[in-house]
Design a protein around this motif. Structure first.
Motif, mmCIF file in Angstrom:
data_model
loop_
_atom_site.group_PDB
_atom_site.id
_atom_site.type_symbol
_atom_site.label_atom_id
_atom_site.label_comp_id
_atom_site.label_asym_id
_atom_site.label_seq_id
_atom_site.Cartn_x
_atom_site.Cartn_y
_atom_site.Cartn_z
ATOM 1 N N THR A 5 27.834 36.129 38.123
ATOM 2 C CA THR A 5 28.210 35.981 39.529
ATOM 3 C C THR A 5 29.649 36.424 39.743
ATOM 4 O OG1 THR A 5 26.694 34.117 39.763
ATOM 5 C CG2 THR A 5 28.385 34.360 41.452
ATOM 6 N N ILE A 6 30.532 36.034 38.834
ATOM 7 C CA ILE A 6 31.943 36.426 38.925
ATOM 8 C C ILE A 6 32.080 37.945 38.809
ATOM 9 C CG2 ILE A 6 34.196 36.276 37.782
ATOM 10 C CD1 ILE A 6 33.372 33.382 37.000
ATOM 11 N N ILE A 7 31.362 38.515 37.867
ATOM 12 C CA ILE A 7 31.415 39.965 37.677
ATOM 13 C C ILE A 7 30.921 40.680 38.930
ATOM 14 C CG2 ILE A 7 30.396 41.896 36.388
ATOM 15 C CD1 ILE A 7 30.479 39.975 33.913
ATOM 16 N N GLN A 8 29.834 40.191 39.509
ATOM 17 C CA GLN A 8 29.310 40.818 40.721
ATOM 18 C C GLN A 8 30.317 40.719 41.867
ATOM 19 O OE1 GLN A 8 26.499 42.714 41.044
ATOM 20 N NE2 GLN A 8 27.508 43.185 42.970
ATOM 21 N N LYS A 9 30.957 39.562 42.017
ATOM 22 C CA LYS A 9 31.969 39.409 43.062
ATOM 23 C C LYS A 9 33.131 40.377 42.826
ATOM 24 C CE LYS A 9 31.264 34.722 44.676
ATOM 25 N NZ LYS A 9 31.343 34.866 46.119
ATOM 26 N N LEU A 10 33.558 40.488 41.591
ATOM 27 C CA LEU A 10 34.653 41.392 41.269
ATOM 28 C C LEU A 10 34.289 42.835 41.628
ATOM 29 C CD1 LEU A 10 37.443 41.827 40.047
ATOM 30 C CD2 LEU A 10 36.361 41.971 37.815
ATOM 31 N N ASN A 12 32.136 43.762 43.824
ATOM 32 C CA ASN A 12 32.093 43.854 45.286
ATOM 33 C C ASN A 12 33.486 44.090 45.851
ATOM 34 O OD1 ASN A 12 29.332 43.522 45.385
ATOM 35 N ND2 ASN A 12 29.430 41.337 45.815
ATOM 36 N N TYR A 13 34.485 43.387 45.328
ATOM 37 C CA TYR A 13 35.870 43.606 45.768
ATOM 38 C C TYR A 13 36.321 45.025 45.424
ATOM 39 C CZ TYR A 13 36.190 38.592 46.571
ATOM 40 O OH TYR A 13 35.969 37.328 47.011
ATOM 41 N N CYS A 14 35.925 45.505 44.248
ATOM 42 C CA CYS A 14 36.283 46.868 43.857
ATOM 43 C C CYS A 14 35.714 47.883 44.841
ATOM 44 C CB CYS A 14 35.769 47.177 42.450
ATOM 45 S SG CYS A 14 36.626 46.291 41.140
ATOM 46 N N HIS A 15 34.468 47.687 45.241
ATOM 47 C CA HIS A 15 33.845 48.605 46.197
ATOM 48 C C HIS A 15 34.561 48.581 47.539
ATOM 49 C CE1 HIS A 15 30.750 49.496 43.368
ATOM 50 N NE2 HIS A 15 30.203 48.292 43.426
ATOM 51 N N VAL A 16 34.948 47.391 47.985
ATOM 52 C CA VAL A 16 35.674 47.283 49.263
ATOM 53 C C VAL A 16 36.998 48.029 49.170
ATOM 54 C CG1 VAL A 16 36.884 45.681 50.805
ATOM 55 C CG2 VAL A 16 34.590 45.126 49.982
ATOM 56 N N LEU A 17 37.741 47.807 48.088
ATOM 57 C CA LEU A 17 39.030 48.475 47.935
ATOM 58 C C LEU A 17 38.865 49.985 47.812
ATOM 59 C CD1 LEU A 17 40.758 45.934 45.532
ATOM 60 C CD2 LEU A 17 41.219 46.272 47.966
ATOM 61 N N ARG A 18 37.868 50.414 47.062
ATOM 62 C CA ARG A 18 37.617 51.851 46.923
ATOM 63 C C ARG A 18 37.261 52.465 48.275
ATOM 64 N NH1 ARG A 18 32.500 52.468 44.412
ATOM 65 N NH2 ARG A 18 31.839 52.385 46.551
ATOM 66 N N ASP A 19 36.412 51.773 49.027
ATOM 67 C CA ASP A 19 36.009 52.280 50.339
ATOM 68 C C ASP A 19 37.183 52.335 51.317
ATOM 69 O OD1 ASP A 19 33.458 52.491 49.331
ATOM 70 O OD2 ASP A 19 32.700 50.692 50.346
ATOM 71 N N ASP A 20 38.205 51.529 51.061
ATOM 72 C CA ASP A 20 39.406 51.543 51.897
ATOM 73 C C ASP A 20 40.422 52.571 51.420
ATOM 74 O OD1 ASP A 20 38.446 49.654 53.641
ATOM 75 O OD2 ASP A 20 39.562 47.983 52.777
ATOM 76 N N SER A 56 45.073 34.466 47.503
ATOM 77 C CA SER A 56 44.871 34.036 46.118
ATOM 78 C C SER A 56 43.438 34.304 45.671
ATOM 79 C CB SER A 56 45.171 32.543 45.986
ATOM 80 O OG SER A 56 44.181 31.788 46.670
ATOM 81 N N TRP A 57 43.235 34.341 44.378
ATOM 82 C CA TRP A 57 41.902 34.583 43.838
ATOM 83 C C TRP A 57 40.903 33.531 44.323
ATOM 84 C CZ3 TRP A 57 39.464 38.562 42.217
ATOM 85 C CH2 TRP A 57 38.247 38.416 41.541
ATOM 86 N N PRO A 58 41.219 32.216 44.260
ATOM 87 C CA PRO A 58 40.252 31.227 44.757
ATOM 88 C C PRO A 58 39.904 31.432 46.233
ATOM 89 C CG PRO A 58 41.916 30.140 43.440
ATOM 90 C CD PRO A 58 42.376 31.559 43.647
ATOM 91 N N SER A 59 40.871 31.842 47.023
ATOM 92 C CA SER A 59 40.610 32.106 48.436
ATOM 93 C C SER A 59 39.692 33.307 48.607
ATOM 94 C CB SER A 59 41.931 32.349 49.163
ATOM 95 O OG SER A 59 41.707 32.750 50.477
ATOM 96 N N LEU A 60 39.903 34.341 47.815
ATOM 97 C CA LEU A 60 39.085 35.552 47.929
ATOM 98 C C LEU A 60 37.647 35.333 47.464
ATOM 99 C CD1 LEU A 60 41.595 38.280 46.769
ATOM 100 C CD2 LEU A 60 40.838 37.783 49.100
ATOM 101 N N ILE A 61 37.446 34.527 46.425
ATOM 102 C CA ILE A 61 36.080 34.339 45.946
ATOM 103 C C ILE A 61 35.246 33.502 46.918
ATOM 104 C CG2 ILE A 61 36.633 34.697 43.521
ATOM 105 C CD1 ILE A 61 36.450 31.703 43.089
ATOM 106 N N LYS A 62 35.891 32.826 47.851
ATOM 107 C CA LYS A 62 35.154 32.058 48.861
ATOM 108 C C LYS A 62 34.681 32.941 49.999
ATOM 109 C CE LYS A 62 37.724 27.854 47.976
ATOM 110 N NZ LYS A 62 38.727 26.945 48.503
ATOM 111 N N LYS A 63 35.253 34.116 50.130
ATOM 112 C CA LYS A 63 34.898 35.009 51.233
ATOM 113 C C LYS A 63 33.630 35.782 50.923
ATOM 114 C CE LYS A 63 39.622 35.666 52.722
ATOM 115 N NZ LYS A 63 39.559 35.076 54.033
ATOM 116 N N ARG A 64 32.953 36.203 51.957
ATOM 117 C CA ARG A 64 31.757 37.023 51.802
ATOM 118 C C ARG A 64 32.059 38.424 52.284
ATOM 119 N NH1 ARG A 64 26.289 34.131 53.224
ATOM 120 N NH2 ARG A 64 26.476 32.433 51.748
ATOM 121 N N ARG A 65 31.461 39.377 51.603
ATOM 122 C CA ARG A 65 31.601 40.769 52.017
ATOM 123 C C ARG A 65 30.761 40.983 53.261
ATOM 124 N NH1 ARG A 65 29.997 46.233 48.837
ATOM 125 N NH2 ARG A 65 31.065 47.610 50.255
ATOM 126 N N ARG A 66 31.315 41.682 54.234
ATOM 127 C CA ARG A 66 30.587 41.941 55.494
ATOM 128 C C ARG A 66 29.757 43.173 55.396
ATOM 129 N NH1 ARG A 66 35.337 40.617 59.781
ATOM 130 N NH2 ARG A 66 35.965 38.727 58.799
#
Length: 66
Positions: A5-10, A12-20, A56-66
């Motif tokens: 789950t952590i790896i998948q979230k990570l 997902n963040y990578c894809h968002v940053l890459r897309d930006d 922070s990391w804990p704050s980011l892992i609580k968010k959902r990708r739109r």
């Protein structure tokens, strides 16, 4: 939360940053910094994080990708 789950979230963040428009090296560096800052807040270090709570990391892992 398990490791897959952590790896998948990570990723997902990578894809968002890459897309930006961030390059691979840039987003790996940024995510590594966030993870390391979070780890330093735990035992045995117990340091205050240099990252604002909103980003922070804990704050980011609580968010959902739109």
């Amino acid at each position: 939360m398990n490791s897959s789950t952590i790896i998948q979230k990570l990723w997902n963040y990578c894809h968002v940053l890459r897309d930006d428009g961030m390059s691979y090296g840039d987003y790996v560096e940024q995510l590594t910094y966030l993870l390391m800052a979070d780890e330093r807040t735990k035992a045995p270090c117990h340091q205050q994080s240099p990252v604002p709570e909103l980003y922070s990391w804990p704050s980011l892992i609580k968010k959902r990708r739109r």
